[in-house]
Design a protein around this motif. Structure first.
Motif, PDB file in Angstrom:
ATOM      1  N   SER A 194       0.814  -1.218   0.000  1.00 23.56           N
ATOM      2  CA  SER A 194       0.000   0.000   0.000  1.00 23.56           C
ATOM      3  C   SER A 194       0.844   1.263   0.000  1.00 23.56           C
ATOM      4  CB  SER A 194      -0.921   0.007   1.220  1.00 23.56           C
ATOM      5  OG  SER A 194      -0.165  -0.087   2.421  1.00 23.56           O
ATOM      6  N   SER A 195       2.106   1.176   0.434  1.00 24.56           N
ATOM      7  CA  SER A 195       2.949   2.374   0.513  1.00 24.56           C
ATOM      8  C   SER A 195       3.619   2.724  -0.812  1.00 24.56           C
ATOM      9  CB  SER A 195       4.026   2.182   1.583  1.00 24.56           C
ATOM     10  OG  SER A 195       4.813   1.038   1.282  1.00 24.56           O
ATOM     11  N   ASP A 196       3.660   1.774  -1.755  1.00 25.06           N
ATOM     12  CA  ASP A 196       4.382   1.995  -3.015  1.00 25.06           C
ATOM     13  C   ASP A 196       3.425   2.481  -4.098  1.00 25.06           C
ATOM     14  OD1 ASP A 196       6.676   1.200  -1.786  1.00 25.06           O
ATOM     15  OD2 ASP A 196       6.581  -0.858  -2.525  1.00 25.06           O
ATOM     16  N   ASP A 197       2.955   3.697  -3.973  1.00 24.25           N
ATOM     17  CA  ASP A 197       1.966   4.212  -4.917  1.00 24.25           C
ATOM     18  C   ASP A 197       2.532   4.435  -6.308  1.00 24.25           C
ATOM     19  OD1 ASP A 197      -0.010   4.175  -3.031  1.00 24.25           O
ATOM     20  OD2 ASP A 197       0.340   6.226  -2.365  1.00 24.25           O
ATOM     21  N   ASP A 198       3.804   4.749  -6.404  1.00 26.13           N
ATOM     22  CA  ASP A 198       4.369   5.106  -7.704  1.00 26.13           C
ATOM     23  C   ASP A 198       5.371   4.075  -8.216  1.00 26.13           C
ATOM     24  OD1 ASP A 198       2.932   7.546  -7.760  1.00 26.13           O
ATOM     25  OD2 ASP A 198       4.428   8.449  -6.429  1.00 26.13           O
ATOM     26  N   CYS A 199       5.399   2.913  -7.605  1.00 23.41           N
ATOM     27  CA  CYS A 199       6.387   1.899  -7.991  1.00 23.41           C
ATOM     28  C   CYS A 199       5.836   1.066  -9.144  1.00 23.41           C
ATOM     29  CB  CYS A 199       6.713   1.010  -6.795  1.00 23.41           C
ATOM     30  SG  CYS A 199       8.035  -0.175  -7.110  1.00 23.41           S
ATOM     31  N   VAL A 200       6.040   1.550 -10.371  1.00 27.26           N
ATOM     32  CA  VAL A 200       5.554   0.854 -11.566  1.00 27.26           C
ATOM     33  C   VAL A 200       6.683   0.788 -12.584  1.00 27.26           C
ATOM     34  CG1 VAL A 200       3.878   0.833 -13.430  1.00 27.26           C
ATOM     35  CG2 VAL A 200       3.196   1.668 -11.178  1.00 27.26           C
ATOM     36  N   PHE A 201       6.938  -0.413 -13.106  1.00 25.18           N
ATOM     37  CA  PHE A 201       7.938  -0.603 -14.150  1.00 25.18           C
ATOM     38  C   PHE A 201       7.226  -1.150 -15.379  1.00 25.18           C
ATOM     39  CE2 PHE A 201      10.814  -3.497 -16.445  1.00 25.18           C
ATOM     40  CZ  PHE A 201      11.847  -2.616 -16.776  1.00 25.18           C
ATOM     41  N   THR A 202       7.478  -0.566 -16.534  1.00 21.43           N
ATOM     42  CA  THR A 202       6.856  -1.035 -17.781  1.00 21.43           C
ATOM     43  C   THR A 202       7.939  -1.432 -18.774  1.00 21.43           C
ATOM     44  OG1 THR A 202       6.761   1.183 -18.738  1.00 21.43           O
ATOM     45  CG2 THR A 202       4.858   0.463 -17.430  1.00 21.43           C
ATOM     46  N   TYR A 203       7.604  -2.405 -19.614  1.00 23.10           N
ATOM     47  CA  TYR A 203       8.542  -2.859 -20.641  1.00 23.10           C
ATOM     48  C   TYR A 203       7.747  -3.271 -21.863  1.00 23.10           C
ATOM     49  CZ  TYR A 203      12.544  -5.176 -22.831  1.00 23.10           C
ATOM     50  OH  TYR A 203      13.545  -5.529 -23.687  1.00 23.10           O
ATOM     51  N   ASP A 204       8.273  -2.945 -23.034  1.00 24.52           N
ATOM     52  CA  ASP A 204       7.631  -3.283 -24.297  1.00 24.52           C
ATOM     53  C   ASP A 204       8.617  -4.080 -25.148  1.00 24.52           C
ATOM     54  OD1 ASP A 204       6.266  -3.462 -26.684  1.00 24.52           O
ATOM     55  OD2 ASP A 204       5.567  -1.389 -26.646  1.00 24.52           O
ATOM     56  N   THR A 223       7.844 -15.728 -16.041  1.00 27.58           N
ATOM     57  CA  THR A 223       7.899 -16.283 -14.692  1.00 27.58           C
ATOM     58  C   THR A 223       8.939 -15.562 -13.849  1.00 27.58           C
ATOM     59  OG1 THR A 223       8.054 -18.350 -13.434  1.00 27.58           O
ATOM     60  CG2 THR A 223       9.672 -18.026 -15.165  1.00 27.58           C
ATOM     61  N   PHE A 224       8.767 -15.607 -12.530  1.00 29.28           N
ATOM     62  CA  PHE A 224       9.747 -15.115 -11.562  1.00 29.28           C
ATOM     63  C   PHE A 224      10.649 -16.264 -11.119  1.00 29.28           C
ATOM     64  CE2 PHE A 224       6.745 -11.605 -10.751  1.00 29.28           C
ATOM     65  CZ  PHE A 224       7.619 -10.531 -10.606  1.00 29.28           C
ATOM     66  N   SER A 225      11.836 -15.919 -10.661  1.00 30.00           N
ATOM     67  CA  SER A 225      12.652 -16.898  -9.955  1.00 30.00           C
ATOM     68  C   SER A 225      12.082 -17.065  -8.543  1.00 30.00           C
ATOM     69  CB  SER A 225      14.112 -16.436  -9.895  1.00 30.00           C
ATOM     70  OG  SER A 225      14.218 -15.239  -9.129  1.00 30.00           O
ATOM     71  N   LYS A 226      12.562 -18.042  -7.813  1.00 29.81           N
ATOM     72  CA  LYS A 226      11.994 -18.376  -6.507  1.00 29.81           C
ATOM     73  C   LYS A 226      12.030 -17.198  -5.536  1.00 29.81           C
ATOM     74  CE  LYS A 226      12.390 -21.707  -2.711  1.00 29.81           C
ATOM     75  NZ  LYS A 226      13.133 -22.894  -2.188  1.00 29.81           N
ATOM     76  N   SER A 227      13.125 -16.478  -5.482  1.00 27.67           N
ATOM     77  CA  SER A 227      13.255 -15.344  -4.556  1.00 27.67           C
ATOM     78  C   SER A 227      12.642 -14.071  -5.098  1.00 27.67           C
ATOM     79  CB  SER A 227      14.733 -15.094  -4.243  1.00 27.67           C
ATOM     80  OG  SER A 227      15.391 -14.566  -5.402  1.00 27.67           O
ATOM     81  N   GLY A 228      12.312 -14.068  -6.392  1.00 23.44           N
ATOM     82  CA  GLY A 228      11.805 -12.862  -7.024  1.00 23.44           C
ATOM     83  C   GLY A 228      12.883 -11.920  -7.496  1.00 23.44           C
ATOM     84  N   SER A 229      14.148 -12.317  -7.395  1.00 32.72           N
ATOM     85  CA  SER A 229      15.248 -11.451  -7.809  1.00 32.72           C
ATOM     86  C   SER A 229      15.348 -11.338  -9.326  1.00 32.72           C
ATOM     87  CB  SER A 229      16.573 -11.980  -7.257  1.00 32.72           C
ATOM     88  OG  SER A 229      16.557 -11.985  -5.846  1.00 32.72           O
ATOM     89  N   TYR A 230      14.824 -12.361 -10.040  1.00 36.28           N
ATOM     90  CA  TYR A 230      14.893 -12.368 -11.502  1.00 36.28           C
ATOM     91  C   TYR A 230      13.502 -12.613 -12.092  1.00 36.28           C
ATOM     92  CZ  TYR A 230      19.909 -12.944 -10.721  1.00 36.28           C
ATOM     93  OH  TYR A 230      21.213 -12.776 -10.302  1.00 36.28           O
ATOM     94  N   THR A 281      15.187  -7.658 -10.847  1.00 34.03           N
ATOM     95  CA  THR A 281      13.996  -6.959 -10.361  1.00 34.03           C
ATOM     96  C   THR A 281      14.243  -5.970  -9.232  1.00 34.03           C
ATOM     97  OG1 THR A 281      13.467  -8.710  -8.763  1.00 34.03           O
ATOM     98  CG2 THR A 281      12.579  -8.947 -11.004  1.00 34.03           C
ATOM     99  N   LYS A 282      15.419  -5.971  -8.633  1.00 36.67           N
ATOM    100  CA  LYS A 282      15.669  -5.113  -7.463  1.00 36.67           C
ATOM    101  C   LYS A 282      16.939  -4.293  -7.648  1.00 36.67           C
ATOM    102  CE  LYS A 282      13.543  -8.729  -4.646  1.00 36.67           C
ATOM    103  NZ  LYS A 282      13.739  -9.732  -3.566  1.00 36.67           N
ATOM    104  N   PRO A 283      16.874  -3.166  -8.348  1.00 39.00           N
ATOM    105  CA  PRO A 283      15.730  -2.589  -9.060  1.00 39.00           C
ATOM    106  C   PRO A 283      15.557  -3.261 -10.424  1.00 39.00           C
ATOM    107  CG  PRO A 283      17.606  -1.172  -9.337  1.00 39.00           C
ATOM    108  CD  PRO A 283      18.065  -2.296  -8.438  1.00 39.00           C
TER     109      PRO A 283
END
Length: 414
Positions: A29-39, A69-76, A91-93
């Motif tokens: 809920s705190s990350d109102d502007d955290c959006v990443f887009t890719y085309d 798909t994500f990797s298990k930790s979500g890092s990729y 993903t981080k960032p």
């Protein structure tokens, strides 16, 4: 062909994809502007022009995302598209690490639990592995089937590669030596659309098929523990027969061991609960929707996210209340409102999925009733023979018939 929209989630990062684009949004809920887009249409192309054996340009396809798909930790995060590319992200960032070419269009992909490789399954039946630590490294052929692969999974200990194909087979191969097969899980009578290794019970495998069943396996032995007929669970019976009840998604919620099954052609979601002690699935509920459901994913702390074909409410959050699953009211959930607002603004990327043809329809076996045709032709042949026989036989009372009745005697004596 237009591609359905899809979801992927890890931790509090939700990815929504449609066409050639995806949005990565935080569910916090705190990350109102955290959006990443890719085309993907802006990604680098392999070569200016490739030519086949006949000298004609090779079909490069569109930039539509086929699987992600994500990797298990979500890092990729990784995706494959219709232009035969594998695109890897940190993903981080969020950062695009590499764009690599795959041999053929891919149908599914997964990361190893150690997150050092990503495995992609393709339409020709092959599985290639690509290094994550060396983002520009070439793919390595790991194993092959004789028919199209529809899904690939890894065991949580990275010991086994599990593959599902169009010819009803689930194959369990040793990851260290993929030519060595541990077992086959056999029993489906149509293509196997999805397989899923249960994280909390890594010896168990779930599978769905065009035969309209959800099955539970002990995959190392190839032993089937249970077979659920989905058509018998519908309330009311909205779909005659099994066709259309192949799962496009199997999702698992570890908190209560819930299993959710989304089928491609019907606007319903089947909810089961895994009884691990009895190694059985217990059917709990069927959720029915007024719009087409594109995808579903579980978020550990929140519940079931549902992506549907509705611009005004593309994302819905469902949670169990007592023994029943219920949708959370929009005023109660500001996060759902915020995510829905982002998708409303980017609805153009999902429009290509509206009314898209079902991807599994062409995979069903063509059935031929040769016996009916054979019996019909046999009857026609017998009728023709009988007709000819009657035409050759003399009529009663005719001289020919009289001679036949009194052989060796004159007509007068008879």
């Amino acid at each position: 062909m237009a591609s359905s929209a899809g979801l992927a989630l890890c931790g509090q990062t939700l990815v929504v994809r449609g066409g050639s684009r995806f949005l990565a949004i935080s569910t916090a809920s705190s990350d109102d502007d955290c959006v990443f887009t890719y085309d993907c249409s802006a990604a680098e192309k392999s070569t200016p022009e490739e030519k086949g054996e006949n000298g004609q340009p090779v079909d490069k396809g569109s930039d539509t995302i086929l699987a992600s798909t994500f990797s298990k930790s979500g890092s990729y995060f990784a995706l494959t598209d219709d232009s035969k590319r594998l695109i890897l992200f940190r993903t981080k960032p969020w950062q695009c690490l590499s764009v690599r070419t795959v041999v053929r269009r891919c149908t599914a992909l997964t990361f190893t639990a150690s997150e050092d490789r990503v495995l992609v399954a393709d339409k020709s039946g092959d599985v290639y592995s690509f290094s994550v630590l060396e983002p520009d490294g070439r793919g390595r052929l790991e194993l092959g089937h004789l028919s199209m692969l529809l899904d690939v999974a890894m065991s949580p200990d990275d010991q086994f590669v599990l593959t599902a194909d169009r010819d009803e087979k689930i194959r369990v191969s040793w990851a260290a030596a993929p030519h060595s097969i541990e077992a086959f899980c056999l029993g489906h009578t149509e293509f196997v659309s999805r397989i899923f290794v249960v994280p909390s019970h890594p010896e168990l495998l779930l599978s769905s098929s065009g035969d309209g069943t959800l099955r539970l396996w002990e995959y190392r032995s190839g032993c089937q523990l249970q077979c659920c007929d989905l058509a018998s669970l519908q309330e009311p019976a909205e779909h005659q027969g099994h066709k259309g009840l192949a799962a496009s998604r199997i999702a698992f919620w570890g908190q209560e061991s819930y299993v959710v099954l989304l089928c491609e052609c019907v606007p319903v979601v089947f909810i089961f609960q895994l009884d691990a002690s009895r190694q059985q699935l217990v059917f709990r509920q069927q959720l029915t929707f007024p719009h087409r459901v594109w995808d579903v994913v579980f978020e550990d702390t929140r519940g079931l996210w549902v992506l549907q074909d509705c611009r005004d409410a593309p994302l819905m959050l469902w949670r169990p209340v007592g023994d029943q699953w219920q949708v959370r009211a929009v005023p109660e959930d500001a996060v759902s409102q915020r995510l829905g607002s982002h998708l409303h603004e980017n609805w153009a990327m999902l429009e290509g999925a509206v009314g898209a043809d079902e991807g599994f329809r062409s995979l069903y076996k063509a059935t031929f009733d040769n016996m009916t045709s054979y019996l019909k032709k046999k009857e026609e042949r017998l009728q023709q023979q009988l007709k000819k026989k009657r035409q050759r036989s003399p009529l009663p009372g005719s001289p020919e018939q009289t001679k036949k009745a009194c052989p060796g005697q004159s007509d007068l004596s008879c």
